[in-house]
Design an enzyme around this catalytic site. Sequence first.
Site, PDB file in Angstrom:
ATOM      1  N   LYS A  77       0.842  -1.207   0.000  1.00 16.58           N
ATOM      2  CA  LYS A  77       0.000   0.000   0.000  1.00 16.58           C
ATOM      3  C   LYS A  77       0.868   1.245   0.000  1.00 16.58           C
ATOM      4  O   LYS A  77       0.635   2.186  -0.774  1.00 16.58           O
ATOM      5  CB  LYS A  77      -0.927   0.001   1.227  1.00 16.58           C
ATOM      6  CG  LYS A  77      -2.098  -0.941   1.092  1.00 16.58           C
ATOM      7  CD  LYS A  77      -2.863  -1.113   2.411  1.00 16.58           C
ATOM      8  CE  LYS A  77      -3.923  -2.205   2.237  1.00 16.58           C
ATOM      9  NZ  LYS A  77      -4.570  -2.591   3.495  1.00 16.58           N
ATOM     10  N   GLN A 128      -5.095  -1.411   9.422  1.00 17.41           N
ATOM     11  CA  GLN A 128      -5.051  -2.754   8.839  1.00 17.41           C
ATOM     12  C   GLN A 128      -5.703  -3.753   9.793  1.00 17.41           C
ATOM     13  O   GLN A 128      -5.413  -3.778  10.985  1.00 17.41           O
ATOM     14  CB  GLN A 128      -3.581  -3.140   8.561  1.00 17.41           C
ATOM     15  CG  GLN A 128      -3.402  -4.455   7.837  1.00 17.41           C
ATOM     16  CD  GLN A 128      -3.919  -4.460   6.400  1.00 17.41           C
ATOM     17  OE1 GLN A 128      -3.975  -3.425   5.741  1.00 17.41           O
ATOM     18  NE2 GLN A 128      -4.318  -5.614   5.918  1.00 17.41           N
ATOM     19  N   ASP A 137     -11.481   2.838   3.722  1.00 19.40           N
ATOM     20  CA  ASP A 137     -11.889   1.435   3.705  1.00 19.40           C
ATOM     21  C   ASP A 137     -13.409   1.295   3.574  1.00 19.40           C
ATOM     22  O   ASP A 137     -13.910   0.213   3.243  1.00 19.40           O
ATOM     23  CB  ASP A 137     -11.489   0.761   5.027  1.00 19.40           C
ATOM     24  CG  ASP A 137     -10.256  -0.114   4.906  1.00 19.40           C
ATOM     25  OD1 ASP A 137     -10.025  -0.660   3.814  1.00 19.40           O
ATOM     26  OD2 ASP A 137      -9.548  -0.254   5.920  1.00 19.40           O
TER      27      ASP A 137
END
Length: 299
Positions: A54, A98, A121
Amino acid sequence: MSAKIIDGKAFAADVRARVAKQVAALKAAHGITPGLAVVLVGEDPASQVYVRSKGKQTVEAGMASFEHKLAADTPEAELLALIDRLNADPAVNGVLVQLPVPDHIDEAKVLAAIDPAKDVDGFHISNVGLLATGQKAMVPCTPLGCLMLLRDLHGDLSGMEAVVIGRSNIVGKPMAQLLLRDSCTVTVAHSRTRTLPEVVRRADIVVAAVGRPEMVTGDWIKPGATVIDVGINRLAPAETGGKGRLVGDVHFSSAAQVAGAITPVPGGVGPMTIACLLANTLTATARANGLLEPEGLTA
Ligand code: GUN
């Protein structure tokens, strides 16, 4: 029949290039550099790989990357305090923690702490609600990637029969909402669905996100259907002659003989997730600054 193999790797590269182009334009016209903060708690090896990827792709797209690596025993309050700081930081347009987080940390509390406008997200409850009610939301990256592939292939999805296998908050549920929003007739099936093969057989679009290696076989697929395989399962080395081969939730070779189009694993949906994270970071930046939505990169 032999299915068209959907090249997710190439499509993701194209999405990243489009994001990079719009990032460059944003910088030139407004002096704005989108910033993405990724927080990793602990040392889960798979998460470390994702986070590294990422960060690298964020920088390659011309955005600022802020990585925060916290020890596995970091108290929940410390993580929440970091999220507060990132929420308040004007250089940060996207905040991602995460998952999974260690057991002593309440995942729901962490997701609720992220500013919904920076929730790249799309996991915050208010984004979930906005998506479910057909309003402008931040949309989870993997389902957004699947939707982009489907729209590219079919154009208008209106009236198509879609079966989503899996009901997770990250993939199954938001995928179903997106397909519904594009006017598909949507069935959400899962591991407890009775007569699952029969249900899948009526689908023009199958999205498999159930986490069971090679569960969906060719005899479940309607001839000509489009099959999107979200699964990433590593087979035990003993089953694959010592290599631990990666497979999806779909039995590729049998399904490819019946389907009209199919995503491979690896190289299908996988690369789309980070590409869509970059797209979401750009979208969040545009919205935060009252600018136009990036074209073709949102749901
Ligand atoms: N862990 C596995 N997939 C994801 C994802 O899409 N987002 C986050 N934050 N964590 C994950």
